[in-house]
Design a protein around this motif. Structure first.
Motif, mmCIF file in Angstrom:
data_model
loop_
_atom_site.group_PDB
_atom_site.id
_atom_site.type_symbol
_atom_site.label_atom_id
_atom_site.label_comp_id
_atom_site.label_asym_id
_atom_site.label_seq_id
_atom_site.Cartn_x
_atom_site.Cartn_y
_atom_site.Cartn_z
ATOM 1 N N VAL A 59 41.810 63.055 25.969
ATOM 2 C CA VAL A 59 40.765 61.916 25.937
ATOM 3 C C VAL A 59 40.353 61.308 27.211
ATOM 4 O O VAL A 59 41.081 61.027 28.023
ATOM 5 N N ARG A 60 39.196 60.957 27.324
ATOM 6 C CA ARG A 60 38.536 60.309 28.458
ATOM 7 C C ARG A 60 38.587 58.826 28.455
ATOM 8 O O ARG A 60 38.389 58.229 27.434
ATOM 9 N N LYS A 61 39.181 58.380 29.584
ATOM 10 C CA LYS A 61 39.383 57.095 29.495
ATOM 11 C C LYS A 61 38.208 56.060 29.702
ATOM 12 O O LYS A 61 37.051 56.561 30.113
ATOM 13 N N ARG A 62 38.343 54.896 28.939
ATOM 14 C CA ARG A 62 36.919 54.002 29.280
ATOM 15 C C ARG A 62 37.367 53.302 30.346
ATOM 16 O O ARG A 62 38.401 52.859 30.976
ATOM 17 N N THR A 63 36.158 52.859 30.924
ATOM 18 C CA THR A 63 36.295 52.161 32.336
ATOM 19 C C THR A 63 35.498 50.849 32.504
ATOM 20 O O THR A 63 34.649 50.741 31.672
ATOM 21 N N LYS A 64 36.358 49.708 32.987
ATOM 22 C CA LYS A 64 35.890 48.597 32.957
ATOM 23 C C LYS A 64 36.320 48.059 34.315
ATOM 24 O O LYS A 64 37.400 47.643 34.705
ATOM 25 N N GLY A 65 35.230 48.182 35.094
ATOM 26 C CA GLY A 65 35.529 47.683 36.762
ATOM 27 C C GLY A 65 36.312 48.804 37.366
ATOM 28 O O GLY A 65 36.893 49.708 36.977
ATOM 29 N N ASN A 66 36.757 48.347 38.709
ATOM 30 C CA ASN A 66 37.689 49.185 39.442
ATOM 31 C C ASN A 66 38.726 48.232 39.529
ATOM 32 O O ASN A 66 38.867 47.399 40.439
ATOM 33 N N GLY A 67 39.978 48.628 38.956
ATOM 34 C CA GLY A 67 41.148 48.007 39.066
ATOM 35 C C GLY A 67 41.878 48.717 40.228
ATOM 36 O O GLY A 67 41.288 49.808 40.889
ATOM 37 N N PRO A 68 43.110 48.533 40.779
ATOM 38 C CA PRO A 68 43.863 49.179 41.784
ATOM 39 C C PRO A 68 44.508 50.457 41.272
ATOM 40 O O PRO A 68 44.864 50.736 40.106
ATOM 41 N N ARG A 69 44.337 51.334 42.040
ATOM 42 C CA ARG A 69 44.767 52.762 41.743
ATOM 43 C C ARG A 69 46.257 52.699 41.918
ATOM 44 O O ARG A 69 47.005 52.195 42.612
ATOM 45 N N ALA A 70 47.064 53.288 40.739
ATOM 46 C CA ALA A 70 48.407 53.483 41.011
ATOM 47 C C ALA A 70 48.932 54.431 42.135
ATOM 48 O O ALA A 70 48.319 55.412 42.478
ATOM 49 N N LYS A 71 50.083 53.967 42.735
ATOM 50 C CA LYS A 71 50.492 55.027 43.912
ATOM 51 C C LYS A 71 51.103 56.160 43.480
ATOM 52 O O LYS A 71 51.556 56.341 42.322
ATOM 53 N N SER A 72 50.974 57.306 44.257
ATOM 54 C CA SER A 72 51.506 58.509 43.758
ATOM 55 C C SER A 72 53.074 58.438 43.844
ATOM 56 O O SER A 72 53.575 57.883 44.523
ATOM 57 N N ASP A 73 53.685 59.493 42.873
ATOM 58 C CA ASP A 73 55.225 59.392 42.958
ATOM 59 C C ASP A 73 55.555 60.774 42.734
ATOM 60 O O ASP A 73 55.592 61.544 41.820
#
Length: 107
Positions: A59-73
């Motif tokens: 499923v494609r995410k809906r976007t609302k603005g530019n939030g912070p990206r999660a750090k890679s783990d």
């Protein structure tokens, strides 16, 4: 990267820019590997070569603005070289129909 943009993108995707393609990967929740032999490549749990029917659940995410990206783990990234080939018993019954439908679209 240049070969991918020149040869693969025009055949399978509407995007002609690599950054647009990356944005689509992110909207479909693909994750980027940060360690190992495949560093820099993307993966998705439902995008499997041996189980194409799983991709229908993506499923494609809906976007609302530019939030912070999660750090890679790196600890949570899968090791594809340790995975065994899936047995046909685990395949979706729709896989055969999906492959036929996809092949018709490609031709």
């Amino acid at each position: 990267k240049k070969q991918f943009v020149k040869k693969v993108l025009p055949i399978y995707f509407r995007q002609s820019k690599f950054t647009s393609f990356q944005r689509q990967l992110n909207l479909y929740c693909f994750r980027r590997l940060t360690t190992g032999n495949d560093n820099g490549t993307y993966y998705h749990e439902l995008f499997r070569r041996d189980q194409p029917g799983l991709s229908l659940q993506m499923v494609r995410k809906r976007t609302k603005g530019n939030g912070p990206r999660a750090k890679s783990d790196p600890e949570s990234e899968p090791n594809f070289y340790s995975l065994q080939e899936s047995e046909s018993a685990f395949r979706s019954p729709d896989d055969h129909a999906f492959i036929e439908k996809r092949n018709k679209l490609i031709v």
